[in-house]
Scaffold this motif. Structure first.
Motif, PDB file in Angstrom:
ATOM      1  N   LEU A 229       0.592  -1.077  -0.091  1.00 36.23           N
ATOM      2  CA  LEU A 229      -0.145  -0.196  -0.128  1.00 36.23           C
ATOM      3  C   LEU A 229       0.955   0.585   0.284  1.00 36.23           C
ATOM      4  CD1 LEU A 229      -2.676  -0.891   2.484  1.00 36.23           C
ATOM      5  CD2 LEU A 229      -3.400  -0.809  -0.501  1.00 36.23           C
ATOM      6  N   ARG A 230       1.908   1.079   0.612  1.00 36.71           N
ATOM      7  CA  ARG A 230       3.249   1.734   0.544  1.00 36.71           C
ATOM      8  C   ARG A 230       3.844   2.788  -0.912  1.00 36.71           C
ATOM      9  NH1 ARG A 230       7.923   3.394   0.054  1.00 36.71           N
ATOM     10  NH2 ARG A 230       8.470   1.422   0.505  1.00 36.71           N
ATOM     11  N   ALA A 231       4.010   1.619  -1.528  1.00 32.41           N
ATOM     12  CA  ALA A 231       4.035   1.832  -2.376  1.00 32.41           C
ATOM     13  C   ALA A 231       3.039   2.387  -4.021  1.00 32.41           C
ATOM     14  CB  ALA A 231       4.720  -0.399  -3.146  1.00 32.41           C
ATOM     15  N   ALA A 232       1.918   1.449  -3.651  1.00 31.01           N
ATOM     16  CA  ALA A 232       1.066   2.078  -4.765  1.00 31.01           C
ATOM     17  C   ALA A 232       0.970   3.678  -3.780  1.00 31.01           C
ATOM     18  CB  ALA A 232      -0.519   1.516  -4.102  1.00 31.01           C
ATOM     19  N   ARG A 233       0.591   4.297  -2.802  1.00 32.33           N
ATOM     20  CA  ARG A 233       0.590   6.088  -2.583  1.00 32.33           C
ATOM     21  C   ARG A 233       1.814   6.457  -3.198  1.00 32.33           C
ATOM     22  NH1 ARG A 233      -1.382   3.556   2.337  1.00 32.33           N
ATOM     23  NH2 ARG A 233      -3.660   3.423   2.689  1.00 32.33           N
ATOM     24  N   ASN A 234       2.918   5.850  -3.181  1.00 34.12           N
ATOM     25  CA  ASN A 234       4.183   7.097  -3.432  1.00 34.12           C
ATOM     26  C   ASN A 234       4.905   6.938  -5.244  1.00 34.12           C
ATOM     27  OD1 ASN A 234       4.219   8.728  -0.727  1.00 34.12           O
ATOM     28  ND2 ASN A 234       4.745   6.230   0.122  1.00 34.12           N
TER      29      ASN A 234
ATOM     30  N   LEU B 295      12.699   2.324 -13.941  1.00 33.13           N
ATOM     31  CA  LEU B 295      11.924   0.093 -14.347  1.00 33.13           C
ATOM     32  C   LEU B 295      13.036   0.240 -15.635  1.00 33.13           C
ATOM     33  CD1 LEU B 295      10.636  -2.025 -14.465  1.00 33.13           C
ATOM     34  CD2 LEU B 295       8.430  -0.567 -14.940  1.00 33.13           C
ATOM     35  N   ASN B 296      12.414   0.943 -16.758  1.00 32.10           N
ATOM     36  CA  ASN B 296      13.280   0.363 -18.100  1.00 32.10           C
ATOM     37  C   ASN B 296      14.357   0.468 -18.174  1.00 32.10           C
ATOM     38  OD1 ASN B 296      10.851   0.870 -19.182  1.00 32.10           O
ATOM     39  ND2 ASN B 296      11.309   2.786 -19.643  1.00 32.10           N
ATOM     40  N   ARG B 297      15.593   0.579 -16.820  1.00 36.96           N
ATOM     41  CA  ARG B 297      17.003   1.144 -16.474  1.00 36.96           C
ATOM     42  C   ARG B 297      17.357  -0.701 -16.396  1.00 36.96           C
ATOM     43  NH1 ARG B 297      19.238   1.348 -12.099  1.00 36.96           N
ATOM     44  NH2 ARG B 297      17.402   3.328 -11.318  1.00 36.96           N
ATOM     45  N   LEU B 298      16.428  -0.975 -15.382  1.00 36.35           N
ATOM     46  CA  LEU B 298      16.094  -2.599 -14.799  1.00 36.35           C
ATOM     47  C   LEU B 298      16.033  -3.334 -15.518  1.00 36.35           C
ATOM     48  CD1 LEU B 298      14.141  -1.495 -10.818  1.00 36.35           C
ATOM     49  CD2 LEU B 298      16.313  -2.155 -11.463  1.00 36.35           C
ATOM     50  N   ARG B 299      15.717  -2.950 -16.904  1.00 35.07           N
ATOM     51  CA  ARG B 299      15.260  -3.756 -18.121  1.00 35.07           C
ATOM     52  C   ARG B 299      15.864  -4.256 -18.721  1.00 35.07           C
ATOM     53  NH1 ARG B 299       9.199  -1.842 -19.417  1.00 35.07           N
ATOM     54  NH2 ARG B 299       7.836  -2.708 -17.513  1.00 35.07           N
ATOM     55  N   ARG B 300      16.557  -3.279 -18.534  1.00 33.88           N
ATOM     56  CA  ARG B 300      17.783  -3.486 -19.769  1.00 33.88           C
ATOM     57  C   ARG B 300      18.994  -3.598 -19.452  1.00 33.88           C
ATOM     58  NH1 ARG B 300      15.946   1.555 -20.936  1.00 33.88           N
ATOM     59  NH2 ARG B 300      17.512   2.838 -20.093  1.00 33.88           N
ATOM     60  N   ARG B 301      19.250  -4.026 -17.919  1.00 34.97           N
ATOM     61  CA  ARG B 301      20.258  -5.083 -17.029  1.00 34.97           C
ATOM     62  C   ARG B 301      21.033  -5.471 -17.749  1.00 34.97           C
ATOM     63  NH1 ARG B 301      19.848  -5.386 -10.940  1.00 34.97           N
ATOM     64  NH2 ARG B 301      22.051  -7.060 -11.373  1.00 34.97           N
ATOM     65  N   SER B 302      22.287  -6.112 -17.427  1.00 33.86           N
ATOM     66  CA  SER B 302      22.867  -7.318 -18.057  1.00 33.86           C
ATOM     67  C   SER B 302      22.741  -7.955 -17.576  1.00 33.86           C
ATOM     68  CB  SER B 302      24.889  -6.898 -18.220  1.00 33.86           C
ATOM     69  OG  SER B 302      24.956  -6.652 -16.890  1.00 33.86           O
TER      70      SER B 302
ATOM     71  N   GLU C 198      -1.155   0.519 -10.656  1.00 36.62           N
ATOM     72  CA  GLU C 198       0.081  -0.858 -10.566  1.00 36.62           C
ATOM     73  C   GLU C 198       1.291  -0.308  -9.951  1.00 36.62           C
ATOM     74  OE1 GLU C 198       2.221  -1.389 -14.342  1.00 36.62           O
ATOM     75  OE2 GLU C 198       0.464  -1.785 -15.164  1.00 36.62           O
ATOM     76  N   VAL C 199       1.808  -0.864  -9.405  1.00 33.36           N
ATOM     77  CA  VAL C 199       3.414  -1.351  -8.744  1.00 33.36           C
ATOM     78  C   VAL C 199       3.951  -2.239  -8.830  1.00 33.36           C
ATOM     79  CG1 VAL C 199       4.351  -1.370  -6.165  1.00 33.36           C
ATOM     80  CG2 VAL C 199       1.917  -0.103  -7.075  1.00 33.36           C
ATOM     81  N   THR C 200       4.991  -1.925  -9.711  1.00 32.83           N
ATOM     82  CA  THR C 200       5.936  -3.069 -10.480  1.00 32.83           C
ATOM     83  C   THR C 200       7.250  -3.850  -9.350  1.00 32.83           C
ATOM     84  OG1 THR C 200       5.579  -2.394 -12.940  1.00 32.83           O
ATOM     85  CG2 THR C 200       7.760  -4.024 -12.556  1.00 32.83           C
ATOM     86  N   TYR C 201       7.540  -4.268  -9.335  1.00 28.28           N
ATOM     87  CA  TYR C 201       8.567  -5.198  -8.544  1.00 28.28           C
ATOM     88  C   TYR C 201       9.690  -5.690  -9.230  1.00 28.28           C
ATOM     89  CZ  TYR C 201       5.961  -3.656  -4.032  1.00 28.28           C
ATOM     90  OH  TYR C 201       5.530  -3.763  -2.948  1.00 28.28           O
TER      91      TYR C 201
ATOM     92  N   PRO D 221      17.991  -6.029  -3.907  1.00 32.88           N
ATOM     93  CA  PRO D 221      18.261  -6.473  -2.554  1.00 32.88           C
ATOM     94  C   PRO D 221      16.891  -7.410  -2.450  1.00 32.88           C
ATOM     95  CG  PRO D 221      17.470  -4.083  -2.950  1.00 32.88           C
ATOM     96  CD  PRO D 221      17.741  -4.961  -4.595  1.00 32.88           C
ATOM     97  N   PRO D 222      17.400  -8.424  -1.469  1.00 35.31           N
ATOM     98  CA  PRO D 222      16.087  -9.646  -1.057  1.00 35.31           C
ATOM     99  C   PRO D 222      15.153  -9.584  -1.259  1.00 35.31           C
ATOM    100  CG  PRO D 222      18.071  -9.313   0.411  1.00 35.31           C
ATOM    101  CD  PRO D 222      18.272  -8.063  -0.111  1.00 35.31           C
ATOM    102  N   GLY D 223      14.351  -8.102  -0.825  1.00 37.54           N
ATOM    103  CA  GLY D 223      13.271  -8.111  -0.880  1.00 37.54           C
ATOM    104  C   GLY D 223      13.232  -7.825  -2.322  1.00 37.54           C
ATOM    105  N   GLY D 224      14.006  -7.145  -3.618  1.00 40.53           N
ATOM    106  CA  GLY D 224      13.558  -6.807  -5.177  1.00 40.53           C
ATOM    107  C   GLY D 224      13.645  -5.846  -4.934  1.00 40.53           C
ATOM    108  N   THR D 225      12.904  -4.904  -6.155  1.00 41.59           N
ATOM    109  CA  THR D 225      13.566  -3.074  -5.847  1.00 41.59           C
ATOM    110  C   THR D 225      12.362  -2.906  -6.437  1.00 41.59           C
ATOM    111  OG1 THR D 225      14.326  -1.272  -6.626  1.00 41.59           O
ATOM    112  CG2 THR D 225      14.623  -2.701  -7.863  1.00 41.59           C
ATOM    113  N   CYS D 226      11.788  -1.483  -5.631  1.00 41.08           N
ATOM    114  CA  CYS D 226      10.116  -0.869  -6.522  1.00 41.08           C
ATOM    115  C   CYS D 226      10.538   0.014  -7.093  1.00 41.08           C
ATOM    116  CB  CYS D 226       8.993  -1.137  -5.270  1.00 41.08           C
ATOM    117  SG  CYS D 226       7.981  -0.319  -5.847  1.00 41.08           S
ATOM    118  N   PRO D 227      11.064   0.121  -8.248  1.00 36.42           N
ATOM    119  CA  PRO D 227      11.263   1.274  -9.369  1.00 36.42           C
ATOM    120  C   PRO D 227      10.239   2.420  -9.022  1.00 36.42           C
ATOM    121  CG  PRO D 227      10.706  -0.259 -10.947  1.00 36.42           C
ATOM    122  CD  PRO D 227      10.386  -1.140  -9.593  1.00 36.42           C
ATOM    123  N   GLY D 228      10.553   4.018  -9.365  1.00 36.55           N
ATOM    124  CA  GLY D 228       9.824   4.931  -8.313  1.00 36.55           C
ATOM    125  C   GLY D 228       8.885   5.401 -10.105  1.00 36.55           C
TER     126      GLY D 228
END
Length: 143
Positions: A51-56, A97-104, A75-78, A85-92
């Motif tokens: 919920l915090r991620a959804a609001r922010n 998000l696109n940078r994470l999608r293009r990771r090696s 929509e919240v993407t993890y 991080p072990p719990g993943g990351t939630c791009p703001g």
């Protein structure tokens, strides 16, 4: 009765990653609430961190919540993967998000629909991303 998600992707043997869509399952849950088989309390139980991620950092979907119809869902993407991080990351932002999608390194992305008002949530889709640079480097090594 067990519902199975649908999978979309390229032809067998292609390098296109598959996306798993959960909309049919979502629609079944909404239908069960409307018919009284499930209560609002059964489905409106999002974790406080979601919920915090959804609001922010959530991105509006433009669709009203199918449960409370009081506000639009977001929509919240993890993103999960190596060196995150072990719990993943939630791009703001979309840029992040696109940078994470293009990771090696390959990553796995989960898109969750959330209603910040009533705490409805449902996994909408998951898909692999990243890893392209590694594949290109391997292909170059073979040449």
């Amino acid at each position: 009765m067990t519902s199975r998600p649908s999978t979309y992707g390229g032809p067998a043997g292609s390098d296109q990653p598959a996306t798993v869509e959960y909309r049919l399952i979502r629609n079944g849950v909404v239908r069960d609430v409307q018919k009284g088989r499930l209560t609002r309390e059964d489905v409106c139980d999002a974790h406080p961190e979601l919920l915090r991620a959804a609001r922010n950092v959530g991105r509006t979907t433009g669709e009203d919540c199918p449960i409370c119809e009081a506000t639009a869902t977001v929509e919240v993407t993890y993103v999960f993967g190596a060196r995150l991080p072990p719990g993943g990351t939630c791009p703001g932002t979309r840029t992040e998000l696109n940078r994470l999608r293009r990771r090696s390194d390959p990553v796995l992305c989960y898109e969750v629909e959330v209603c910040p008002h009533c705490a409805w949530h449902h996994l909408m889709r998951k898909y692999p991303a990243g890893g392209q640079s590694t594949a290109v480097a391997r292909a170059r090594g073979r040449a």
